[in-house]
Scaffold this active site. Sequence first.
Site, short mmCIF file in Angstrom:
data_model
loop_
_atom_site.label_atom_id
_atom_site.label_comp_id
_atom_site.label_asym_id
_atom_site.label_seq_id
_atom_site.Cartn_x
_atom_site.Cartn_y
_atom_site.Cartn_z
N LYS A 22 0.85 -1.20 -0.26
CA LYS A 22 0.19 0.00 0.20
C LYS A 22 0.98 1.19 -0.08
O LYS A 22 0.70 2.22 -0.72
CB LYS A 22 -0.85 -0.02 1.30
CG LYS A 22 -1.60 1.29 1.51
CD LYS A 22 -2.48 1.33 2.69
CE LYS A 22 -1.99 1.53 4.06
NZ LYS A 22 -1.68 2.96 4.26
N ASN A 23 1.99 1.24 0.77
CA ASN A 23 2.62 2.47 1.15
C ASN A 23 3.57 2.55 -0.08
O ASN A 23 4.48 3.82 0.02
CB ASN A 23 3.38 2.49 2.48
CG ASN A 23 2.51 2.72 3.44
OD1 ASN A 23 1.13 3.06 3.44
ND2 ASN A 23 2.76 2.82 4.66
N ARG A 93 -4.94 10.72 4.19
CA ARG A 93 -3.82 11.81 4.52
C ARG A 93 -2.82 11.55 3.59
O ARG A 93 -2.26 12.58 3.24
CB ARG A 93 -3.24 11.59 5.97
CG ARG A 93 -4.42 11.74 7.16
CD ARG A 93 -3.82 11.63 8.26
NE ARG A 93 -2.34 12.55 8.22
CZ ARG A 93 -1.95 13.74 8.09
NH1 ARG A 93 -2.90 14.48 8.63
NH2 ARG A 93 -0.76 14.32 8.24
N CYS A 117 -5.99 12.87 12.56
CA CYS A 117 -7.00 11.52 12.46
C CYS A 117 -6.76 10.56 13.85
O CYS A 117 -6.10 11.33 14.77
CB CYS A 117 -5.98 10.68 11.22
SG CYS A 117 -4.54 10.04 11.76
N ARG A 122 -0.88 14.69 13.37
CA ARG A 122 -0.46 14.45 11.77
C ARG A 122 -0.10 15.80 10.94
O ARG A 122 -0.89 15.93 10.11
CB ARG A 122 -1.09 13.52 11.05
CG ARG A 122 -0.89 12.09 11.88
CD ARG A 122 -1.51 10.81 11.22
NE ARG A 122 -0.54 10.34 10.12
CZ ARG A 122 -0.88 9.24 9.44
NH1 ARG A 122 -1.84 8.41 9.74
NH2 ARG A 122 0.02 8.87 8.64
N ASP A 306 3.68 0.68 12.18
CA ASP A 306 2.60 0.00 11.74
C ASP A 306 2.36 -1.42 12.01
O ASP A 306 1.49 -2.00 11.65
CB ASP A 306 2.48 -0.07 10.28
CG ASP A 306 2.36 1.48 9.62
OD1 ASP A 306 1.74 2.37 10.30
OD2 ASP A 306 2.48 1.90 8.47
N ILE A 328 6.41 7.11 17.37
CA ILE A 328 6.02 8.12 16.27
C ILE A 328 4.70 8.81 16.29
O ILE A 328 4.78 10.01 15.90
CB ILE A 328 5.99 6.98 14.97
CG1 ILE A 328 7.44 6.14 15.01
CG2 ILE A 328 5.97 7.71 13.73
CD1 ILE A 328 8.55 6.91 14.74
N ARG A 398 -8.89 -0.57 4.22
CA ARG A 398 -8.08 0.46 3.70
C ARG A 398 -6.55 0.11 3.32
O ARG A 398 -5.57 0.51 2.51
CB ARG A 398 -7.61 1.41 4.53
CG ARG A 398 -8.81 2.66 4.58
CD ARG A 398 -8.34 3.85 5.50
NE ARG A 398 -7.25 4.29 5.16
CZ ARG A 398 -6.49 4.98 5.99
NH1 ARG A 398 -6.32 4.94 7.24
NH2 ARG A 398 -5.00 5.21 5.36
C1 UD1 Z 1 3.87 7.09 6.65
C2 UD1 Z 1 3.01 5.83 6.30
C3 UD1 Z 1 2.39 5.26 7.67
C4 UD1 Z 1 3.31 5.00 8.66
C5 UD1 Z 1 3.95 6.43 8.95
C6 UD1 Z 1 5.41 6.24 9.88
C7 UD1 Z 1 2.47 6.09 4.08
C8 UD1 Z 1 1.45 6.38 3.02
N1 UD1 Z 1 1.99 6.01 5.25
O1 UD1 Z 1 3.03 7.94 7.22
O2 UD1 Z 1 1.64 4.09 7.30
O3 UD1 Z 1 2.78 4.72 9.91
O4 UD1 Z 1 4.91 6.50 7.56
O5 UD1 Z 1 6.10 5.07 9.35
O6 UD1 Z 1 3.64 5.79 3.75
N2 UD1 Z 1 5.18 14.90 11.25
C9 UD1 Z 1 5.29 16.40 11.53
N3 UD1 Z 1 5.22 17.10 10.24
C10 UD1 Z 1 5.18 16.66 8.99
C11 UD1 Z 1 5.04 15.26 8.91
C12 UD1 Z 1 5.29 14.32 9.93
O7 UD1 Z 1 5.35 16.54 12.72
O8 UD1 Z 1 5.17 17.67 8.30
C13 UD1 Z 1 5.33 13.88 12.16
C14 UD1 Z 1 3.93 13.10 12.29
O9 UD1 Z 1 3.02 13.57 13.17
C15 UD1 Z 1 4.64 11.82 13.15
C16 UD1 Z 1 6.04 11.61 12.42
O10 UD1 Z 1 6.55 12.90 11.99
O11 UD1 Z 1 4.79 12.07 14.50
C17 UD1 Z 1 6.51 10.55 11.28
O12 UD1 Z 1 5.08 10.75 10.41
P1 UD1 Z 1 5.39 10.38 8.92
O13 UD1 Z 1 6.56 9.72 8.68
O14 UD1 Z 1 5.43 11.70 8.11
O15 UD1 Z 1 4.17 9.50 8.50
P2 UD1 Z 1 3.28 9.41 7.32
O16 UD1 Z 1 4.58 9.67 5.99
O17 UD1 Z 1 2.14 10.19 7.30
#
Ligand code: UD1
Length: 419
Positions: A22-23, A93, A117, A122, A306, A328, A398
């Site tokens: 998926k990712n 998202r 969410c 996030r 995850d 995380i 999902r």
């Molecule tokens: C991706 C994965 C999700 C997984 C996550 C962590 C996809 C589609 N989804 O989500 O399945 O659980 O990585 O491995 O690939 N953060 C900020 N600011 C930002 C972006 C992130 O503060 O602009 C924080 C988030 O709140 C979180 C951390 O960074 O605490 C990591 O999140 P992130 O790696 O961005 O997760 P996703 O990319 O959304």
Amino acid sequence: MYKLIINGGIVLNGHIKAAGSKNSSLPILFASILANGPIILTNTPHLSDVSTTLRLLMDMGAEFILESDNSLFVDSSKLTNLVAQYNLVKTMRASILALGPMLTKYGKAKISLPGGCAIGSRPVNLHLKALENLGAFIKVENGYIYATAKKLIGTEIHFDQISVTATENIIMAATLATGTTTIHNAAQEPEIVDLVNCLIKMGAKISGAGTSIITIEGVDELSGVTYAVCPDRIEAGTYLIAAAITGGKITIKNVCYQSMRAILAKLLETGADIKTEKNSITLDMQGKRPKAVNIKTSTYPNFPTDMQAQFTALNAIADGCSTITETIFENRFMHIPELSRMGANLTLEDNTVTCKGVKSLTGAHLMATDLRASASLVLAGLAATGTTTIERVYHLDRGYETIEEKLKLLGAQIERVQD
Ligand code: UD1
């Protein structure tokens, strides 16, 4: 609305095939915006997040066909509407991944802010700041991100925090920027490597994917491509736990075990016998009760967030005490009260769950809350005595392709019924 009804306590045995990731599929589908021709993706999973991405791309003017051999033909080369609407973005998202490709190719994009969410707030500040570093002008108004740039200009990006989708967004934006972009403190997840391999096949010049420093040299255009998405390590890990939690033995084919080392190391600690071959993993629990394992989530190559909820279900019935620490996401514990209702002995304090393993769980009526929390409830239901009913299974759809069919192949008694 559908629900799952599980009659638990059955030892799982057999063979299944893991789905495509998926990712990986989601960023690669958004990367189709960058191409000047159609892309053909094979091994894409049948998931509602993939359908949402296709609906979003279609809403912008893309066309797609699901071919008879299950490959996906997507032509996003000529978008006519550079807007990602709230009603689609709110359900997924990862829609933020449209931002980098649209902005770099068309010089503008309007994308609904995803918002929070179930698992936390996030934010997308890392995406926006890095795009500003590349020369974009960004304003946020009425719940939408408005981004414009005549042409993005390559530069040095230092992420304050590691983010998977922010790394992907900036890689995609930098592929068509002028000059060289270097991303420091990049995420190293295998899905980033998969996206980069696809982009390189499209003509991008990228090095360092899979490390914390990624360099992208901008090119004038990218072409269409045929690409096979990598296997889903989280789906595969979830089914391995289904075997471990029921004391069974299963083989999963179409996997890439090299990307699952942190997960497999923890499963070995539970006492499972694990054999890896080129494209398959066999886990044999030999009817034993698993041993409890301590878990601390982190970024790749460490233990993935995850898989945290699924291991919590395993620890709930394991022999011994354990701690599960989530680093995380701030609120990824929606499964705890539900597992407790099945008899699990779990205490949550700050970001750590202390678990005293119990010999067995009892079936209960449960509510799915988010994707991986829902998976943990299914696992608990498979191990529990009696019947477990899980409501709101759309969360599972999902990220898990035909979950009840795959579990039935392994001998589980599980049915999807409509209210
Ligand atoms: C991706 C994965 C999700 C997984 C996550 C962590 C996809 C589609 N989804 O989500 O399945 O659980 O990585 O491995 O690939 N953060 C900020 N600011 C930002 C972006 C992130 O503060 O602009 C924080 C988030 O709140 C979180 C951390 O960074 O605490 C990591 O999140 P992130 O790696 O961005 O997760 P996703 O990319 O959304």
